[in-house]
Motif scaffolding. Structure first.
Motif, PDB file in Angstrom:
ATOM      1  N   ALA A   1      37.197  43.290  34.456  1.00 42.84           N
ATOM      2  CA  ALA A   1      37.276  43.071  33.016  1.00 42.84           C
ATOM      3  C   ALA A   1      38.701  43.008  32.488  1.00 42.84           C
ATOM      4  CB  ALA A   1      36.520  44.182  32.290  1.00 42.84           C
ATOM      5  N   ALA A   2      39.667  43.496  33.257  1.00 46.03           N
ATOM      6  CA  ALA A   2      41.028  43.663  32.744  1.00 46.03           C
ATOM      7  C   ALA A   2      41.758  42.335  32.568  1.00 46.03           C
ATOM      8  CB  ALA A   2      41.821  44.568  33.683  1.00 46.03           C
ATOM      9  N   GLY A   3      42.798  42.375  31.723  1.00 47.81           N
ATOM     10  CA  GLY A   3      43.626  41.208  31.474  1.00 47.81           C
ATOM     11  C   GLY A   3      44.649  40.981  32.563  1.00 47.81           C
ATOM     12  N   PRO A   4      45.355  39.817  32.523  1.00 52.32           N
ATOM     13  CA  PRO A   4      46.296  39.454  33.588  1.00 52.32           C
ATOM     14  C   PRO A   4      47.606  40.236  33.571  1.00 52.32           C
ATOM     15  CG  PRO A   4      46.316  37.822  31.831  1.00 52.32           C
ATOM     16  CD  PRO A   4      45.203  38.763  31.509  1.00 52.32           C
ATOM     17  N   HIS A   5      47.822  41.038  32.525  1.00 54.60           N
ATOM     18  CA  HIS A   5      49.071  41.807  32.441  1.00 54.60           C
ATOM     19  C   HIS A   5      49.004  43.109  33.235  1.00 54.60           C
ATOM     20  CE1 HIS A   5      46.316  43.080  29.321  1.00 54.60           C
ATOM     21  NE2 HIS A   5      46.922  44.258  29.307  1.00 54.60           N
ATOM     22  N   LEU A   6      47.841  43.394  33.834  1.00 57.50           N
ATOM     23  CA  LEU A   6      47.695  44.598  34.645  1.00 57.50           C
ATOM     24  C   LEU A   6      47.537  44.244  36.107  1.00 57.50           C
ATOM     25  CD1 LEU A   6      45.184  46.739  32.510  1.00 57.50           C
ATOM     26  CD2 LEU A   6      47.679  46.854  32.515  1.00 57.50           C
TER      27      LEU A   6
END
Length: 394
Positions: free
Chosen positions: A362-367
């Motif tokens: 679910a996380a965004g690409p900045h992580l």
């Protein structure tokens, strides 16, 4: 008896002692009685004396406590409306249209003692009328009883905090100044008389404000839910769960003392509350551990990683985050996925955020997520895939 001053015999009956005993307390200065006769505050004081006597405290000790002002807060009861019991359980049932067994269930859900149906007041009956109206409007009984439990637990905590904080920051300082008991009671009654009318409007405002916020969040959550996910059973919610605590808290307590350790916990909990995303909230705190639930898994893992970057003071937090199906009851979340989230947090170290596979997806690409591997967590048969979450270095 409304509008009239009760007799000594009436007061003795309400306090649970004989008139002779009550007169002896008054003549001995254990229970002060003014020229105006028995007020609710003085009756409250007599009740306190009766309870202390039941616990074995001698009259001389109670008289000294009265003189020192240690029992002065009992006079605040003069400002609280306390009706005499007017209804039996059967009469209350007839008046409200609720079954006696349901009235007992409502009372137990609110947290009343088992004997409350033996002393039902007019205010209690009015509360039961509201309950009957809510059920008649179509609110399911299971939901209504859960709301009663939440209301009862929350408001009991509010009332307990009001009394304890008043004692700690008003009553105790007055006693340390050596103010005589009756003078202290008058000062505390005056302050309470000013503060008490402010409590209900303040709580009503907060209720309306938070209700608006959570209605909005619920609507948004429904709009953004993944329609491809299987439909949940009634009473279940799919949420992101985070557990956070302070690594080395026990050692801090031993090394620097309870005051310093509690201060660290207060700063930690305050920092959590002030930084959470809008859809998330603190469900409960147990010691130095905080349980957070939110509807947006990406937002919660963002918060966890960002929160760790803000923390520089030791002991550092450790955070575990999981996403799954939970059982919602009485304002709290239960079930396997909640237990799993707690076990994930227990595997992290100070300054770390460990998450499960659903958070990675679910996380965004900045992580970025460093795979730890398949880990067998305590209490679970199947291994769980764990990841260490962090910001991508630019």
């Amino acid at each position: 008896m409304t509008g009239t001053t009760p007799s000594t015999a009436d007061v003795a009956r309400r306090v649970g002692v004989t008139p002779a005993t009550l007169k002896r307390w008054v003549s001995g200065g254990v229970v002060p009685l003014g020229d105006a006769g028995w007020t609710q505050g003085m009756i409250a004081h007599a009740r306190i004396v009766a309870r202390l006597r039941e616990r074995g405290h001698p009259l001389a000790e109670i008289r000294q406590a009265t003189d020192d002002g240690r029992l002065a807060f009992g006079y605040a009861e003069d400002l609280l409306r306390v009706d005499e019991p007017d209804y039996t359980l059967a009469e209350a049932a007839k008046e409200t249209g609720l079954e006696p067994a349901l009235i007992e269930r409502i009372g137990s859900s609110l947290g009343f003692s088992v004997s409350w149906t033996a002393q039902i007041t007019e205010d209690d009956v009015q509360m039961l009328r509201y309950s009957a109206a809510a059920l008649a409007a179509g609110l399911p009984l299971v939901a209504f009883l859960q709301m009663c439990r939440v209301y009862g637990q929350a408001l009991a905590q509010v009332a307990d905090a009001e009394v304890r904080l008043f004692h700690l920051y008003v009553h105790e300082p007055l006693m340390r100044e050596g103010i005589p008991g009756l003078q202290m009671a008058e000062e505390m009654e005056g302050l309470t008389r000013q503060l008490l009318p402010l409590a209900s409007p303040l709580m009503d405002h907060l209720h309306q404000r938070f209700l608006h916020h959570f209605v909005e969040q619920d609507v948004i959550g429904h709009m953004e839910s993944d329609l491809s996910e299987t439909q949940l059973d009634l009473g279940r919610l799919r949420v992101a769960i985070a557990f956070a605590d302070l690594a080395g808290y026990t050692r801090l307590t031993e090394e620097q003392g309870e005051e310093e350790a509690v201060g660290a916990v207060e700063r930690f909990v305050e920092a959590v509350e002030h930084t959470l995303p809008e859809d998330a909230r603190v469900i409960k705190t147990i010691g130095d551990e905080v349980m957070v639930v939110g509807s947006d898994p990406a937002a919660l893992v963002d918060w966890a990683v960002g929160f760790q970057s803000l923390m520089t003071e030791r002991p550092l937090p450790r955070i575990g985050v999981h996403y799954g199906e939970t059982l919602y009851r009485d304002g709290d979340y239960y079930g396997r996925e909640v237990n799993l989230a707690a076990r994930v947090a227990a595997r992290s170290a100070g300054g770390e955020v460990i998450v499960t596979r659903p958070l990675v997806d679910a996380a965004g690409p900045h992580l970025e997520f460093e795979r730890i591997g398949e880990v067998r967590l305590k209490g679970f048969t199947d291994p769980t895939e764990l990841f260490l979450a962090s910001l991508i270095d630019e």
